[in-house]
Write a protein that holds these residues in place. Sequence first.
Motif, PDB file in Angstrom:
ATOM      1  N   UNK A  54       0.840  -1.204   0.000  1.00 15.64           N
ATOM      2  CA  UNK A  54       0.000   0.000   0.000  1.00 15.64           C
ATOM      3  C   UNK A  54       0.873   1.251   0.000  1.00 15.64           C
ATOM      4  N   UNK A  55       1.973   1.206   0.774  1.00 13.11           N
ATOM      5  CA  UNK A  55       2.865   2.355   0.895  1.00 13.11           C
ATOM      6  C   UNK A  55       4.308   1.921   0.674  1.00 13.11           C
TER       7      UNK A  55
ATOM      8  N   UNK B 157       0.936   4.372  -2.486  1.00  8.49           N
ATOM      9  CA  UNK B 157       1.476   5.687  -2.141  1.00  8.49           C
ATOM     10  C   UNK B 157       2.994   5.574  -2.037  1.00  8.49           C
ATOM     11  N   UNK B 158       3.697   6.567  -2.562  1.00  3.50           N
ATOM     12  CA  UNK B 158       5.156   6.618  -2.428  1.00  3.50           C
ATOM     13  C   UNK B 158       5.504   7.850  -1.614  1.00  3.50           C
ATOM     14  N   UNK B 159       6.166   7.619  -0.485  1.00  3.27           N
ATOM     15  CA  UNK B 159       6.605   8.710   0.383  1.00  3.27           C
ATOM     16  C   UNK B 159       8.115   8.874   0.234  1.00  3.27           C
ATOM     17  N   UNK B 160       8.536  10.104  -0.030  1.00  2.46           N
ATOM     18  CA  UNK B 160       9.964  10.428  -0.057  1.00  2.46           C
ATOM     19  C   UNK B 160      10.260  11.128   1.263  1.00  2.46           C
TER      20      UNK B 160
ATOM     21  N   UNK C 134       8.732  19.507  -9.324  1.00  7.49           N
ATOM     22  CA  UNK C 134       7.293  19.271  -9.137  1.00  7.49           C
ATOM     23  C   UNK C 134       6.968  17.819  -8.749  1.00  7.49           C
ATOM     24  N   UNK C 135       7.891  17.198  -8.052  1.00  4.30           N
ATOM     25  CA  UNK C 135       7.661  15.838  -7.587  1.00  4.30           C
ATOM     26  C   UNK C 135       6.592  15.781  -6.502  1.00  4.30           C
ATOM     27  N   UNK C 136       6.276  16.915  -5.901  1.00  5.39           N
ATOM     28  CA  UNK C 136       5.218  16.940  -4.893  1.00  5.39           C
ATOM     29  C   UNK C 136       3.856  16.635  -5.511  1.00  5.39           C
ATOM     30  N   UNK C 137       3.740  16.684  -6.832  1.00  2.00           N
ATOM     31  CA  UNK C 137       2.478  16.356  -7.518  1.00  2.00           C
ATOM     32  C   UNK C 137       2.292  14.847  -7.671  1.00  2.00           C
ATOM     33  N   UNK C 138       3.375  14.097  -7.634  1.00  2.00           N
ATOM     34  CA  UNK C 138       3.290  12.638  -7.854  1.00  2.00           C
ATOM     35  C   UNK C 138       3.718  11.815  -6.649  1.00  2.00           C
TER      36      UNK C 138
END
Length: 100
Positions: A42-43, A74-77, A92-96
């Motif tokens: 899931x993450x 979901x991918x969390x950096x 703009x990686x905050x969009x993906x």
Amino acid sequence: MSISITVNETKDIATITIVGSFDFSLFNEFRAAYSDLERCYKTYVVDMSMVEYLDSAALGMLLSMRNGIEEESNIQLTGANAFIKNILMISRFDKRFDIQ
């Protein structure tokens, strides 16, 4: 080893930790970190707290990861220093991705 993977089956999370430079030299190892897992999670957490350097190839690898796993995942950096976080935001990686 520059990349390590830990999974938490209970929380349905796979964590990929990167140490040192996140660049093209890690291409195969990074791709294997998420694609060789036995199932989809899931993450996915990409722990960048020990990343000292990031190049455009690393940005491409993150986009390939986004396209290579299920859309519902979901991918969390996480843990990126201010310089790397700024690169992610300018790109703009905050969009993906969920940047923390």
